[in-house]
Scaffold this motif. Structure first.
Motif: not given
Lengths: 354, 214, 219
Positions: A99, A143, A146, A162-163, A165, A170-171, A174, B178
């Protein structure tokens, strides 16, 4: 980063004394050139997400340095390019779909905590990029483990989900996205994760060329080595640290392999997988954090190589390069102390006692 | 401090004994003492509060008892006596917490015994309670204990908010937040403590700069 | 202070010993009193935690009986938290019918030993509930084994017929009833849970089967 050559012999010359053109800026810019092919391949391998990742990590590092300089009332030190290296290296060590908001946090910590709080360039105890990465690893362990498959379809047209986010969120998961875009034979698991959790060893050739999953810039052994050769040829890098780290890693994993070939992977796989190459060429050679004595640099490299293999094979983590280098950074002043050369004309300790 | 006035103690000196630990000599933020429990226990606001209360209890009662017997204790065995008294109160706290709440005990379990070696407590016994009258020693215990409590709470709440997105178990930012796992680990404790110290140092510097201007 | 010369102000040892003796006596009294006062509530607390966990694992259980298992696999009814060896907790519905048996287990995880309790249904020959009671796994990663809903749904109906060993498989690849689907990113802790279940079921389910009639009667 690389160190200028540490010539052991003393050169005596009459005047005129020429001023060397090798300022910090020149060295640093050359290191950036050496990393460009690695960056380009990372973008080719994983797509536009990596481009955004590198831009964000570099920008956040540069901005942080600028801000700290202003807060301290000093002239901005971003022009010497060393902070750009930190930014690019940080980006290269992160997973492709990391992210972007976390990347910015990492850049801030890398330069703020790893460099500026110690007093700026030349005073940092640890490699700043790795300080940032260690922080991210501890803060966002999911993260940062992943990974997405290399050579995914449509990687130049869309970001890895996820990039993008939203900050502090939270991402997304995927798993489905990976199943959709991945090409057969390309897995999302990095070679070292596959080894640790599934006992699968990846072939050597893909590792050498780099079309495997992993952190953005660690996959292509050949391009990293080319960058290293360029720096060594122009005398911008202490090749002894890299050589010592790679050789000791090879020897250590070789010893494990010979003791039990079924339980441990072959040394060549260990050498070419994960971040070992990237670490050995671009991070272990950080001129601030490494020792300066001729014997010291060999010991320093060996500490890193041995620790990397020990963490990989016996520890709980699949990869150990980052902690190995940070640990070696920490003991580097001690190595310097232990390996001080004897001053010419003085007696050895043993003789002096007798 | 350090004088033994017997029963004649002015109210302002009492106040001084109390406020000293609260702010000017705050055990964590100024003296940076007792960092072991501080790091280990402050990963949630609730744990911090529980540890703060347990330490406060031990500190007040050990200060009181030590001050009561201070004229009887020969200086050759004073440390041994202090430790004995402190250990007694720690053991009592251990039983009481176990009886009151198993959940809190599970979180604090291994660290309760460590209150014995928390240098704040022996430090106050040696520096204050062993030389000062009972009432003042109790106030000193309260001041230091509450100072420690506040510091633990400052750390615990920040670490819980960042590390889990909650405060006392209540979610603050919704389920999609998060968490920064780092702040739940001991290293996050060091980061948080360092940040607080930075804030206080900056505050002090600013105060000095203002004074210099005026 | 001059350490070499004999110290004039040194009191006789007997005085020091007497002092320490008196202080120890007072301290000892304080500790013993507290211990006596808190003994009952501490036991009571431990009991409550245990029976709450059993009730949670066996929904609808109105009555519980706890059995201690000795080395040769024989059962005896135990009261309270006294019994040192492994224990089984049987839960019964309002009419006295056996709902299931809760088994305790432990296995080494990533950071330390993970302890858990799980419910076994003798009728279904399956694990029907699982709860972690003690863990020190990495917060946010390994400790998900105690909270992750998807992971816990593994244990709603997990084959424990002993025909197949219970194993943890890679996240998203569960195919059979005896497999545990791991949490992605918490593989080590997930695998520890699989081993824990395999070990405890192999030990305890034969004991339950042998004593099933007795457990059903609840004596």
């Amino acid at each position: 980063m690389s160190a200028p050559s540490l010539t052991p012999e003393i050169v005596l010359r009459t005047s005129p004394h020429l001023h060397s053109k090798r300022s910090v800026g020149v060295i640093m810019r050359n290191v950036v050139y050496a990393m460009l092919p690695v960056c380009a391949y990372a973008v080719y391998n994983f797509g536009i997400s990596v481009l955004a990742l590198l831009v964000v990590s570099t920008l956040s590092c540069v901005l942080t340095e600028h801000m700290f300089c202003r807060a301290a009332g000093r002239p901005s030190s971003i022009k010497d390019s060393s902070v750009i290296i930190t930014g690019i290296l940080l980006g290269l060590t992160l997973p492709p779909g990391f992210p972007l908001w976390m990347t910015a946090v990492g850049g801030f910590v890398a330069v703020g905590l790893g460099k500026m709080l110690f007093g700026g360039l030349g005073f940092n105890v640890f490699n700043p990029a790795l300080v940032g990465r260690a922080f991210l690893q501890a803060a966002f362990p999911t993260a940062i483990t992943t990974y997405t498959p290399a050579q995914a379809t449509g990687r130049f047209l869309e970001f890895i989900p996820t990039s993008l986010t939203l900050p502090f969120m939270q991402p997304p998961v995927i798993t489905d996205w990976v199943a959709k875009v991945r090409i057969d034979a390309f897995s999302g698991a990095t070679p070292l994760t596959a080894l640790k959790f599934d006992k699968v060893t990846t072939e050597i050739m893909p590792l050498f060329w780099g079309n495997v999953a992993g952190s953005a810039g660690e996959t292509s052994v050949i391009l990293i080595l080319l960058g290293g050769v360029y720096l060594v040829a122009r005398n911008f890098m202490d090749w002894r640290i890299t050589a010592s780290m790679l050789l000791s890693a090879m020897a250590m994993s070789g010893a494990f392999y010979l003791s039990n070939p079924t339980a441990f992977p072959n040394p060549l796989f260990m050498l070419f997988s994960g971040g070992l190459m990237l670490g050995a060429v671009f991070m272990a050679t950080d001129m601030v954090a490494s020792p300066v004595t001729p014997l010291g640099v060999w010991i320093y490299g060996a500490v890193m190589g041995v620790m990397t293999i020990l963490i990989r094979l016996l520890g709980g983590l699949p990869e150990g390069v980052m902690y190995a280098i940070l640990l070696a950074n920490a003991v580097s002043p001690a190595i310097d102390n232990l390996t001080q050369p004897r001053v010419y004309g003085t007696k050895k300790k043993a003789e002096a006692k007798a | 401090m350090g004088h033994d006035h017997g029963a004649t103690v002015s109210p302002s000196e009492n106040m001084e004994a109390f406020l000293n630990g609260l702010w000017k000599q705050n055990p964590v933020f100024v003296q940076v003492l007792g960092t072991c429990p501080t790091m280990a226990i402050t990963n949630s606001a609730r744990n911090a509060v529980a540890m703060g209360l347990a330490t406060l209890f031990v500190l007040v009662f050990s200060n009181m008892l030590i001050s009561m017997v201070r004229r009887l204790v020969q200086k050759q065995v004073r440390i041994a006596t202090y430790i004995l008294i402190i250990a007694t109160f720690v053991t009592m706290v251990d039983y009481i917490i176990k009886a009151v709440s198993i959940d809190v005990y599970k979180a604090l379990g291994p660290f309760i015994a460590l209150i014995v070696v928390n240098c704040i407590i022996l430090g106050r016994a040696e520096a204050f309670a062993g030389k000062n009258p009972v009432w003042q020693s109790i106030l000193d215990g309260f001041g230091m204990g509450i100072g420690f409590f506040i510091a633990l709470f400052c750390l615990g709440s920040v670490r819980e908010i960042l590390g889990a997105g909650t405060l006392f178990g209540f979610s603050l930012f919704g389920s999609n937040f998060q968490p920064w796992v780092l702040f739940l680990l001991p290293s996050g404790g060091f980061f948080t403590l360092a940040s607080w110290l930075l804030v206080f140092a900056w505050w002090k510097e600013r105060g000095k700069a203002k004074e210099a201007q005026a | 202070m001059n350490t070499t010369a004999p110290r004039a102000d040194m009191p006789p040892s007997s005085a020091l010993i007497k002092l320490m003796g008196v202080v120890s006596l007072i301290c000892g009294l304080l500790i013993v009193t507290t211990h006596q006062q808190t003994l009952a509530p501490i036991r009571h607390n431990q009991e409550i935690i245990l029976s709450e966990t059993v009730a949670e694992l066996l929904p609808g259980a109105k009555k519980q009986v706890s059995y201690g298992v000795d080395a040769s696999g024989n059962l005896s009814i135990v009261e309270g938290a006294e019994f040192a060896g492994p224990r089984l907790f049987a839960g019964y519905d309002a009419y006295g019918g056996l709902i299931g048996v809760v088994i305790e287990g432990g296995e080494r995880g990533y950071a330390d030993v993970i302890r858990a309790m799980f419910a076994y249904s003798p009728q279904k020959k399956a694990i029907v509930g699982f709860k972690v009671t003690e863990l020190k796994e990495t917060p946010g990663l390994g400790d998900k084994i105690s909270s992750d809903k998807k992971f816990l749904s593994n244990f709603k109906d997990l084959d424990a017929s002993l025909e197949h060993p219970i194993v943890t498989v890679k996240s998203g690849t569960k195919k059979n009833r005896w497999e545990v689907d791991a949490i992605s990113g918490a593989t080590i802790s997930s695998r520890a849970v699989g081993r824990l279940l395999q070990k405890s079921t192999k030990e305890m389910i034969p004991v339950i089967q042998r004593n099933l009639q007795r457990i059903e009667r609840g004596n």
